[in-house]
Design an enzyme around this catalytic site. Structure first.
Site, PDB file in Angstrom:
ATOM      1  N   HIS A  48       4.664   0.126   0.145  1.00 43.29           N
ATOM      2  CA  HIS A  48       5.397  -0.697   1.094  1.00 43.29           C
ATOM      3  C   HIS A  48       4.500  -1.777   1.688  1.00 43.29           C
ATOM      4  CE1 HIS A  48       3.587   2.610   3.389  1.00 43.29           C
ATOM      5  NE2 HIS A  48       3.497   1.752   4.398  1.00 43.29           N
ATOM      6  N   HIS A 100       0.828  -1.207   0.000  1.00 42.37           N
ATOM      7  CA  HIS A 100       0.000   0.000   0.000  1.00 42.37           C
ATOM      8  C   HIS A 100       0.862   1.256   0.000  1.00 42.37           C
ATOM      9  CE1 HIS A 100       0.979  -0.695   4.235  1.00 42.37           C
ATOM     10  NE2 HIS A 100       0.776   0.601   4.454  1.00 42.37           N
ATOM     11  N   ARG A 122       4.893   5.354  14.679  1.00 49.13           N
ATOM     12  CA  ARG A 122       5.018   6.058  13.399  1.00 49.13           C
ATOM     13  C   ARG A 122       4.385   7.426  13.452  1.00 49.13           C
ATOM     14  NH1 ARG A 122       1.211   4.176   8.308  1.00 49.13           N
ATOM     15  NH2 ARG A 122       0.161   6.154   8.391  1.00 49.13           N
ATOM     16  N   ASP A 159       0.355   4.977   1.918  1.00 45.14           N
ATOM     17  CA  ASP A 159      -0.467   5.332   3.079  1.00 45.14           C
ATOM     18  C   ASP A 159      -1.659   6.246   2.724  1.00 45.14           C
ATOM     19  OD1 ASP A 159       1.110   3.861   4.816  1.00 45.14           O
ATOM     20  OD2 ASP A 159       2.444   5.551   5.253  1.00 45.14           O
TER      21      ASP A 159
END
Ligand SMILES: O=C(O)CCC(=O)C(=O)O
Length: 280
Positions: free
Chosen positions: A258, A103, A272, A105
């Site tokens: 990623h 995907h 994150r 983000d």
């Protein structure tokens, strides 16, 4: 070149032919001055993914690093560190927080994050690598016929596409997930987008959120997307990182996809921070 850490100039050491560079001579836990910030941002746009070491990074330092790059987001559905630290998202394998499908983000947003900064807090003794692919390299390698075909096409990106993936792949459901589905978060993006800084064209579709290509019969849309997804993850466009606790990775969400490799059983815990996307 500037020098903020141990009087070493900042250096970028390429990690693969496609993308990724290790940053040497910068302490990401120390406040970044504007010159360092500009150098890191330029390198991020150039290499798409940057790897640094920050064994003792605090949430405050993590947020400060994100804020050096722009406004930071409170993630739409992942859990976070809570009061005062809502901008630090938690991805904990113990709660099913392993993003194992390729995907980019939050592409269901009109302006998806421009980048994400992920810190490895606790890693399994083996496995749990993350892979990135360069969507610009993948675009460059397409035939001219395919490039012409894709030019000007748009694709729908829908948060609710996760519902089917969750059912099929047994992915975790978070408390705020249902509310988010009800928000109807869905948008369209050009399939081929130019990076706002480098000007390089890249493919902007992904198997998690992209549902279909606008204006095409469903079977043609499925065929083209299937071809693109297989093409985008060819080894020569990727970098696979085997994390150590304390690794910090910044990725440019405008030129990469990623995924995490779900080949581990011990706990894997990541923090994150994502930088809000700007209209381009
Ligand atoms: O856990 C990772 O390595 C990456 C997680 C991820 O896919 C994300 O933050 O979007």
């Amino acid at each position: 070149m500037s020098g903020t850490w141990q009087d070493r100039p900042m250096e970028f050491r390429r990690l693969t032919g496609a993308l990724g560079a290790e940053v040497l001579g910068l302490d990401p836990a120390a406040p970044l001055d504007p010159t360092d910030t500009a150098e890191v941002y330029t390198a991020l746009c150039r290499y798409s993914v940057l790897l640094l070491r920050a064994p003792d990074l605090t949430p405050e330092q993590h947020m400060a690093l994100g804020r050096a790059m722009g406004e930071i987001e409170v993630h739409s559905f992942f859990p976070n560190l809570g009061s005062g630290y809502e901008h630090v998202t938690i991805l904990d394998s113990a709660d099913g927080g392993t993003a194992s499908i390729w995907h980019t983000d939050e592409t269901f947003l009109p302006h998806p994050p421009l980048g994400t900064i992920t810190w490895a807090k606790e890693m399994p003794s083996y496995g749990g690598d993350t892979m990135w692919s360069s969507t610009t390299r993948a675009y460059d390698a397409l035939s001219n016929h395919m490039k012409s075909y894709l030019e000007g096409l748009t694709a729908v990106h829908d948060f609710a596409a996760l519902t089917e993936l969750k059912a099929r792949f047994g992915l975790a459901t978070y408390e705020r997930y249902g509310e988010e589905v009800l928000q109807g978060r869905r948008t369209t993006h050009l399939v081929v987008r130019a990076h706002p800084v480098t000007g390089r064209k890249g493919l902007f579709v992904n198997p998690t959120y992209t549902t279909h290509l606008v204006g095409l019969p469903p079977d043609e849309s499925d065929l083209i997307l299937g071809f693109l997804y297989r093409h985008m993850i060819k080894e020569q466009f990727t970098w696979r990182h085997c994390w150590r606790q304390g690794d910090l990775v910044l990725w440019d969400n405008r030129s990469t996809m990623h995924r995490v490799i779900p080949d581990f059983t011990e706990r894997r815990l990541m923090h994150r921070v994502s930088v809000v996307g700007r209209p381009e």
